[in-house]
Design a protein around this motif. Structure first.
Motif, short mmCIF file in Angstrom:
data_model
loop_
_atom_site.label_atom_id
_atom_site.label_comp_id
_atom_site.label_asym_id
_atom_site.label_seq_id
_atom_site.Cartn_x
_atom_site.Cartn_y
_atom_site.Cartn_z
N LEU A 154 0.83 -1.21 0.00
CA LEU A 154 0.00 0.00 0.00
C LEU A 154 0.86 1.25 0.00
CD1 LEU A 154 -2.81 1.21 0.07
CD2 LEU A 154 -2.77 1.06 2.57
N GLN A 155 1.88 1.27 0.84
CA GLN A 155 2.78 2.42 0.90
C GLN A 155 3.48 2.62 -0.44
OE1 GLN A 155 5.55 2.20 4.14
NE2 GLN A 155 6.82 3.89 3.38
N ALA A 182 2.37 1.70 -3.43
CA ALA A 182 1.41 2.18 -4.43
C ALA A 182 1.15 3.68 -4.26
CB ALA A 182 0.10 1.40 -4.31
N VAL A 183 1.02 4.13 -3.01
CA VAL A 183 0.81 5.56 -2.75
C VAL A 183 2.00 6.36 -3.26
CG1 VAL A 183 0.59 7.31 -0.94
CG2 VAL A 183 -0.74 5.20 -0.80
N GLY A 184 3.21 5.87 -2.98
CA GLY A 184 4.40 6.57 -3.45
C GLY A 184 4.46 6.67 -4.96
N PHE A 212 1.83 6.59 -7.13
CA PHE A 212 0.77 7.44 -7.68
C PHE A 212 0.93 8.91 -7.30
CE2 PHE A 212 -1.33 3.41 -8.50
CZ PHE A 212 -1.93 3.66 -9.73
N ARG A 213 1.80 9.21 -6.36
CA ARG A 213 2.09 10.61 -6.07
C ARG A 213 2.91 11.25 -7.19
NH1 ARG A 213 3.51 10.38 0.44
NH2 ARG A 213 1.32 10.57 1.14
#
Length: 291
Positions: free
Chosen positions: A42-43, A45-47, A49-50
């Motif tokens: 999850l971390q 993926a967030v990184g 898509f930022r």
């Protein structure tokens, strides 16, 4: 050639161009993102898509995916994948002219061999039949085996630490994307008759699991490997996996002419040989890592 098949191949060609552009956009974005960790999905993926470039690449990839699903619904899987494979020839040109990558002579040769081998598979495909029928047992065996291989390549620490780990991760991503493509073919052919209830299927689970695992393997491969090599190996392995699915699962016909079979074997040999040429020299990769 019937209109339905022509439309399917046209959609496959548009998908090929969009897929290559999406990969190059995602590579640019992945290089700006924190390292992908399989232990923290999850971390990671967030990184990713930022990064606006990665998000844009995923948007283009979603459009390419819709084109792919439409093509699979209209034409045999092996023929669709072979047309998609022709788009591999564009990757070096797009990377060098559109995205500023330096493409070496051996990489041009590797891309050329890959594209030639995959195009030979397209030319020698006998066609015939819709390729819509399949055995559930054959599908389960194919999906389970290839999904396990793809995950093993992605999760093995030894492979990830290899100097050419980016290409290994690209191979893993390609196999996983190919597994997803085969499952999507089954779903796409079932939807017209069964409607949305067709999505309540083990093949939907297989497609989703393979796509998610392939997403992380591809993103990490783009971070640690050479863009042209990783993208080309990913595309080639995805196409070969899906073509194999068309033959083994959907019983799409093999050539009856011995000479054509020899040509197809030569095409596969060309693709495998190209995989040894595509990675940038190890010393260059190590220098980039040090920088």
């Amino acid at each position: 050639m019937e209109l339905k098949l022509q439309l399917g191949l046209l959609l496959a060609l548009a998908c090929a161009v969009a897929t290559n552009v999406a990969f190059l956009l995602k590579h640019r974005g992945a290089m700006q993102a924190p390292p992908v960790s399989f232990k923290h999905p999850l971390q990671s993926a967030v990184g990713l898509f930022r990064s606006r470039w990665f998000a844009l690449g995923m948007a283009v990839a979603c459009g390419a995916w819709l084109l792919h699903v439409a093509a699979l619904a209209l034409a045999p899987l092996s023929l669709v994948q072979a047309v998609l494979a022709g788009g591999v020839a564009l990757i070096a040109v797009l990377a060098e002219r559109g995205f500023g990558h330096s493409v070496g002579r051996r990489q041009w040769l590797g891309v050329g061999l890959t594209a030639s081998g995959l195009m030979l598979l397209a030319v020698t495909n006998p066609g015939g039949g819709s390729g819509n029928g399949y055995s559930a047992a054959a599908m389960a065996l194919f999906e389970g085996t290839l999904l396990s291989i793809g995950l093993a390549l992605a999760l093995s620490p030894g492979f990830r630490r290899h100097p050419r780990g980016g290409v290994v991760l690209g191979l893993s991503a390609g196999v996983l994307f190919g597994v997803s493509d085969v499952a999507l073919k089954a779903l796409a052919t079932a939807l017209p008759a069964a409607g949305p209830v067709a999505l309540v299927s083990p093949w939907a689970v297989s497609a989703l699991a393979a796509s998610i695992a392939g997403f992380y393997a591809s993103a990490r491969g783009l971070q640690v490997g050479d863009a042209v090599g990783v993208i080309t190996v990913t595309s080639a392995s995805a196409n070969v996996t899906a073509i194999a699915g068309g033959l083994l699962v959907f019983a799409e016909p093999l050539p009856s002419d011995p000479l054509t079979l020899v040509v197809q074997v030569a095409a596969f040999i060309a693709i495998v040989t190209a995989a040894t040429l595509l990675p940038a020299p190890v010393r260059a990769a190590q220098a980039r890592a040090g920088a």
